[in-house]
Write a protein that holds these residues in place. Sequence first.
Motif, PDB file in Angstrom:
ATOM      1  N   VAL A  26       8.390  33.022  -1.589  1.00 38.39           N
ATOM      2  CA  VAL A  26       7.704  32.894  -0.304  1.00 38.39           C
ATOM      3  C   VAL A  26       6.387  32.140  -0.462  1.00 38.39           C
ATOM      4  O   VAL A  26       5.582  32.434  -1.353  1.00 38.39           O
ATOM      5  N   MET A  27       6.159  31.179   0.443  1.00 38.49           N
ATOM      6  CA  MET A  27       4.904  30.438   0.501  1.00 38.49           C
ATOM      7  C   MET A  27       4.257  30.654   1.871  1.00 38.49           C
ATOM      8  O   MET A  27       4.946  30.967   2.839  1.00 38.49           O
ATOM      9  N   VAL A  28       2.948  30.482   1.934  1.00 41.07           N
ATOM     10  CA  VAL A  28       2.187  30.720   3.155  1.00 41.07           C
ATOM     11  C   VAL A  28       1.733  29.386   3.740  1.00 41.07           C
ATOM     12  O   VAL A  28       1.314  28.479   3.012  1.00 41.07           O
ATOM     13  N   ARG A  29       1.828  29.279   5.063  1.00 43.18           N
ATOM     14  CA  ARG A  29       1.387  28.064   5.753  1.00 43.18           C
ATOM     15  C   ARG A  29       0.625  28.463   7.012  1.00 43.18           C
ATOM     16  O   ARG A  29       1.157  29.195   7.860  1.00 43.18           O
ATOM     17  N   ASN A  30      -0.598  28.010   7.138  1.00 42.06           N
ATOM     18  CA  ASN A  30      -1.419  28.276   8.321  1.00 42.06           C
ATOM     19  C   ASN A  30      -1.475  27.018   9.186  1.00 42.06           C
ATOM     20  O   ASN A  30      -1.822  25.937   8.693  1.00 42.06           O
ATOM     21  N   LEU A  31      -1.128  27.163  10.462  1.00 43.14           N
ATOM     22  CA  LEU A  31      -1.047  26.015  11.354  1.00 43.14           C
ATOM     23  C   LEU A  31      -1.854  26.255  12.630  1.00 43.14           C
ATOM     24  O   LEU A  31      -1.854  27.365  13.167  1.00 43.14           O
ATOM     25  N   PRO A  32      -2.507  25.219  13.143  1.00 47.65           N
ATOM     26  CA  PRO A  32      -3.198  25.357  14.424  1.00 47.65           C
ATOM     27  C   PRO A  32      -2.208  25.391  15.576  1.00 47.65           C
ATOM     28  O   PRO A  32      -1.003  25.138  15.393  1.00 47.65           O
ATOM     29  N   ALA A  33      -2.697  25.668  16.765  1.00 44.93           N
ATOM     30  CA  ALA A  33      -1.845  25.688  17.954  1.00 44.93           C
ATOM     31  C   ALA A  33      -1.273  24.302  18.227  1.00 44.93           C
ATOM     32  O   ALA A  33      -1.854  23.277  17.853  1.00 44.93           O
ATOM     33  N   ASP A  34      -0.107  24.295  18.881  1.00 44.42           N
ATOM     34  CA  ASP A  34       0.541  23.056  19.320  1.00 44.42           C
ATOM     35  C   ASP A  34       0.877  22.117  18.160  1.00 44.42           C
ATOM     36  O   ASP A  34       0.753  20.897  18.269  1.00 44.42           O
ATOM     37  N   THR A  35       1.314  22.705  17.053  1.00 45.61           N
ATOM     38  CA  THR A  35       1.745  21.926  15.895  1.00 45.61           C
ATOM     39  C   THR A  35       3.261  22.004  15.773  1.00 45.61           C
ATOM     40  O   THR A  35       3.827  23.103  15.752  1.00 45.61           O
ATOM     41  N   VAL A  36       3.918  20.850  15.694  1.00 45.74           N
ATOM     42  CA  VAL A  36       5.368  20.837  15.481  1.00 45.74           C
ATOM     43  C   VAL A  36       5.650  21.203  14.033  1.00 45.74           C
ATOM     44  O   VAL A  36       5.102  20.586  13.103  1.00 45.74           O
ATOM     45  N   ILE A  37       6.481  22.193  13.831  1.00 41.38           N
ATOM     46  CA  ILE A  37       6.847  22.654  12.487  1.00 41.38           C
ATOM     47  C   ILE A  37       7.995  21.816  11.953  1.00 41.38           C
ATOM     48  O   ILE A  37       8.005  21.388  10.796  1.00 41.38           O
ATOM     49  N   PHE A  38       8.997  21.598  12.795  1.00 41.47           N
ATOM     50  CA  PHE A  38      10.076  20.666  12.482  1.00 41.47           C
ATOM     51  C   PHE A  38      10.707  20.204  13.785  1.00 41.47           C
ATOM     52  O   PHE A  38      10.582  20.870  14.818  1.00 41.47           O
ATOM     53  N   HIS A  39      11.349  19.042  13.715  1.00 41.69           N
ATOM     54  CA  HIS A  39      12.023  18.478  14.881  1.00 41.69           C
ATOM     55  C   HIS A  39      13.531  18.731  14.797  1.00 41.69           C
ATOM     56  O   HIS A  39      14.100  18.828  13.694  1.00 41.69           O
ATOM     57  N   GLU A  40      14.156  18.828  15.953  1.00 41.76           N
ATOM     58  CA  GLU A  40      15.612  18.881  16.008  1.00 41.76           C
ATOM     59  C   GLU A  40      16.188  17.682  15.266  1.00 41.76           C
ATOM     60  O   GLU A  40      15.755  16.546  15.460  1.00 41.76           O
ATOM     61  N   GLY A  41      17.152  17.933  14.387  1.00 39.30           N
ATOM     62  CA  GLY A  41      17.777  16.859  13.624  1.00 39.30           C
ATOM     63  C   GLY A  41      17.166  16.617  12.260  1.00 39.30           C
ATOM     64  O   GLY A  41      17.771  15.935  11.429  1.00 39.30           O
ATOM     65  N   ASP A  42      15.963  17.181  12.007  1.00 41.13           N
ATOM     66  CA  ASP A  42      15.360  17.037  10.678  1.00 41.13           C
ATOM     67  C   ASP A  42      16.194  17.783   9.636  1.00 41.13           C
ATOM     68  O   ASP A  42      16.786  18.831   9.944  1.00 41.13           O
ATOM     69  N   PRO A  43      16.232  17.298   8.405  1.00 46.01           N
ATOM     70  CA  PRO A  43      16.892  18.069   7.332  1.00 46.01           C
ATOM     71  C   PRO A  43      16.213  19.426   7.180  1.00 46.01           C
ATOM     72  O   PRO A  43      14.991  19.527   7.248  1.00 46.01           O
TER      73      PRO A  43
END
Length: 229
Positions: free
Chosen positions: A31-48
């Motif tokens: 497990v890894m930790v990722r901190n993201l601000p609001a309105d951030t795309v994590i991944f797009h439809e179709g991405d690997p």
Amino acid sequence: MTDRTIEEYLAGTPIFSSLSREELGEVAPLVMVRNLPADTVIFHEGDPAAAFYMVKSGKVRIYKLSREGREQVLTILGEGQIFGDVPAFDGGPYPATAATIEESELLLVRSEDFQALLGRHPEIAIKIIKVLGQRLRQAMELVRDLSFKQVPHRLAGLLLKLARENGRETGAGIEIDLGMSRQEVAEVVGTSRETVTRELKKMEKAGLLSIDRRKVLVADRERLEAWAR
């Protein structure tokens, strides 16, 4: 975050709740930790599908875009919920887009690391596959509801889903912390905020539930289930 804290957190998530302490100990180092601000795309439809994610804090919306650019929110996820996990098994692309709604702390496991773990421990794979099967049935119910049911039935179905997933039994019924604004609920059921507010008031007047801001008490589950049909 210590490995012990990660193990405790994993044990509280639906997909890992059936694992033993020893099995959780095998997953935790990945497990890894990722901190993201609001309105951030994590991944797009179709991405690997490079990884799957768990919401430790904050909120994430999962959505699809039509050819016209219209956004259909499939679900809004909060603490303890997992997304992007099915592609981590089958190696396919992400079937929808994921983005943070507010500042969020996510835990992630890389697909290749997880697949290697399952190769070493097939008993873990069997337990998780059972959970994924249950979630697939729930996803198919959501697709059916969005396609064929009217707004009151879709809204009742969403409340029942939330009651199953994170409801708390009380002497007066099942308490749900929506974790969503009226607008966010509207996006999930495919209607307007005003319609959601109106339909919730109808349910409350009928004695199915009571509402206090973002908390809902399901007072009559059987009648709510009938409302959802």
